[in-house]
Scaffold this motif. Sequence first.
Motif, PDB file in Angstrom:
ATOM      1  N   GLN B   6       0.852  -1.191   0.000  1.00 62.22           N
ATOM      2  CA  GLN B   6       0.000   0.000   0.000  1.00 62.22           C
ATOM      3  C   GLN B   6       0.888   1.242   0.000  1.00 62.22           C
ATOM      4  N   SER B  22      -3.289   3.772  -2.991  1.00 65.50           N
ATOM      5  CA  SER B  22      -3.030   2.685  -3.921  1.00 65.50           C
ATOM      6  C   SER B  22      -2.761   1.373  -3.196  1.00 65.50           C
ATOM      7  N   CYS B  23      -3.157   0.295  -3.832  1.00 67.95           N
ATOM      8  CA  CYS B  23      -2.942  -1.045  -3.269  1.00 67.95           C
ATOM      9  C   CYS B  23      -2.536  -1.991  -4.387  1.00 67.95           C
ATOM     10  N   TRP B  34     -11.162  -3.079   0.562  1.00 68.79           N
ATOM     11  CA  TRP B  34     -10.669  -1.920   1.313  1.00 68.79           C
ATOM     12  C   TRP B  34     -11.450  -1.799   2.619  1.00 68.79           C
ATOM     13  N   GLU B  75      -7.133   1.295  -6.530  1.00 71.38           N
ATOM     14  CA  GLU B  75      -7.024   2.618  -5.912  1.00 71.38           C
ATOM     15  C   GLU B  75      -8.335   2.943  -5.237  1.00 71.38           C
ATOM     16  N   CYS B  91      -5.983  -2.390   2.793  1.00 70.33           N
ATOM     17  CA  CYS B  91      -6.511  -3.207   1.717  1.00 70.33           C
ATOM     18  C   CYS B  91      -6.093  -4.643   1.942  1.00 70.33           C
ATOM     19  N   GLY B 105      -2.395  -5.475   3.659  1.00 68.04           N
ATOM     20  CA  GLY B 105      -1.237  -4.614   3.598  1.00 68.04           C
ATOM     21  C   GLY B 105      -1.031  -3.915   4.937  1.00 68.04           C
ATOM     22  N   THR B 108      -2.456   2.615   4.905  1.00 69.24           N
ATOM     23  CA  THR B 108      -2.095   4.019   4.715  1.00 69.24           C
ATOM     24  C   THR B 108      -2.727   4.807   5.844  1.00 69.24           C
TER      25      THR B 108
END
Lengths: 113, 113
Positions: B6, B22-23, B34, B75, B91, B105, B108
């Motif tokens: 991520q 972004s992933c 997500w 995204e 994500c 992940g 963020t």
Amino acid sequence: GESVGLHLPTLSVQEGDNSIINCAYSNSASDYFIWYKQESGKGPQFIIDIRSNMDKRQGQRVTVLLNKTVKHLSLQIAATQPGDSAVYFCAETQNSGYSTLTFGKGTMLLVSP
Amino acid sequence: KAGVTQTPRYLIKTRGQQVTLSCSPISGHRSVSWYQQTPGQGLQFLFEYFSETQRNKGNFPGRFSGRQFSNSRSEMNVSTLELGDSALYLCASSLRGVDTEAFFGQGTRLTVV
């Protein structure tokens, strides 16, 4: 709406003890359950899963028990280690094949040396 | 085998701005989900994409949107940011959905000021 919940927000144990983390779910249609471990600053990490056609599943030092009668899920960690300290989440899916995970609020496991 | 990536790891944005996260899923995984994680609400499902199609959507306002590309990268976009959007956005990728093992992940961390 229906959601997955946890009985204990914080569980403190001594190194070497066995730990049991509990989870109650309310949706009888849920057919897949997962336990995740989340360490500080990291994403959730898969620990073990169980499907509704099973009552028990064992992994390395971990066992998940599912009681569909009372809609209860538990995670047992044998010989708990300081590295097991983390937040543990149970999660359920209500539709197989579709990615809607409903998470519980989480239980913090603290392991003292 | 590379895990779920991520980017960025941290973001600070001002109210009213928009943001794109972004992933990149694990190679071969076609499902990307997500989640928003906050101390008050825990982990909440935002949406899931499979083969460039949104299969499921959580209970979030239309300011939250996403997409998936042909290489399975995904995204998510949040427009007109509010203070309450401050959260860890995670994500998860899986082969075909979370009835198969999902890998998260690191997330963020979005801070809206």
